[in-house]
Design a protein around this motif. Sequence first.
Motif: not given
Length: 510
Positions: A141, A150-151, A154-155
Amino acid sequence: MILRLILGDQLNPKHNWFSEVNPGVLYTLMEVRSETDYVAHHIQKIAAIFLAMRHFSKELRQMGHAVEYFTLDDPRNRQSFAGNLKVLCEKYPIERIEYQEPDEYRVDKMLAALKEELGLPVQMVSSEHFLANRNSLSEVFSGKRTYLLESFYRHYRKKYNILIDQNGQPEGGRWNYDAENRKAFPRNHVPPPPFLFHHRADEIVKLIAKEGIKTIGQIPENTITYPINRSEALELLEYFAKNLLPWFGTFQDAMHTQYSTGYHSRLSFALNVKILHPYEVINRCIEEWHSRPTEISLSQIEGFVRQILGWREYMRAIYWAKMPDYALLNHFQHTSPLPEWYWTGNTRMNCLRHAIGQSLTMAYAHHIQRLMVTGNFALLAGCHPDEVDRWYLGIYIDAFEWVEITNTRGMSQFADGGIVGTKPYVSSANYISKMSNYCDSCHYNPRKRYGEGACPFNSLYWHFYDRHRKLLEKNPRIGMMYQSLDRMAENERQNILKQAEEYLSHINDI
Ligand code: FAD
Ligand code: DLZ
Ligand code: SF4
């Protein structure tokens, strides 16, 4: 000679430390009061850790490694890591000390001070356990002020190529199958039984009593039912993949008076003491999904991978980015003690009686019981997050601060003001009644908000929103609640708030 310290939650025989036997290396494990006493632990948690540590030291010796093991009542035991390392430095010609990165901030600081304390070179190496490193929050981030699970998830799906198709897209075209994973057990549904081990821990239970260690909970028949070594952990993983994975996602939020573990894996202890690696757990389950595509839907495997590659790694990333300040956060300025029945289960509220009762007898509750029953109630009742943390850190077999505090203070109590979650996880009886059979046999009525037998969750829920209007009203995910509160007839609102005050005033007796 090199002295290598192995902590009680670092029992990974696959660590590269152990890949060859070196006569110039001495390993040490120690049962110490600094670790048994930093919180009142569940008796099963201490017994399981000691059993696993003792087994691990035997395993290392069988592999040919030299091991010094300190039992709690060893006359040499100075009851702290540093103290016992000194004992060994006096006995052996130690030139350097090595340890694996600890997972707890307190222990990290303690071990970082060893160099000064012992006057020897000290080296920290990776524990080779996690899929994301300690600094992963700032890596994923960079430059951002919010950190969505969620990010993050997915990463790491992309990074490790997990459930990604040949075109680099998520399997099935979607990243998230949560919406399909929220079902209660249908009436008469019987999940497979949990796979239990039977380790007698008489000697350790006696030792704990003899040394006067304060514990909580019970240990029926002095037996530990969790895996305490790698081969057992692999057996439990196998049982999960074959029998529980097919419905894991669908029923992961379901609660039931008879089926306390449902389709959950009970792998958290094995994972957290590192006898099992998250990557092998994920891969074994994906392999099972591949081999039974008609029986195991994508939503089951995605739901499971999300817990391990998503939540578990994400919580650790938050922990290392935000400690030590995180442990002081109290967004709502809550100050109440936890009700006394959190230590007995002795309440007429059936959901809490069950969730707490099983926590005391099994050192286990699944995620939704922790979040939407015990955590939900503590938040609605305005309990101090320090108290709530101490309870969660003590009571569960899998409780270690890096994953406990982020789940408790963050996700469950919203004491971090929205670092982990975007809104507080609170609910009225409606959610519990929909997801469980608890309300069917409860003293209270889940449909009543006030008056004789009204379910306490209902009035406390509105009381919570009412008293925290200033902090919550502007949250776009919550604004709606205030519209409902404001649309209520004035006397209805007053009756509900009065009912909540009454429950709060004698919370130990409800
Ligand atoms: P399953 O449901 O089978 O899930 C598989 C694995 O996914 C778990 O073993 C665990 O490693 C991982 N996982 C699932 N959810 C989470 C999560 N939210 N955070 C991190 N990992 C997750 N988990 C702990 O390991 N230690 C704790 O001290 C802990 N404290 C919690 C406190 C609260 C208030 C809440 C709401 C959750 C807490 N959790 C904790 C997360 C979760 O409840 C447990 O990991 C899970 O219940 C363990 O049971 P299981 O192995 O059967 O999990
Ligand atoms: C939780 C625990 C307990 C109860 N006892 C011990 C112990 O006697 N010796 C030990 O090495 N580890 C123990 N642990 C686990 C540690 O608290 C854990 O290693 C640190 O919190 C770092 O995560
Ligand atoms: Fe829990 Fe209320 Fe349902 Fe009773 S009625 S089980 S207290 S939610």
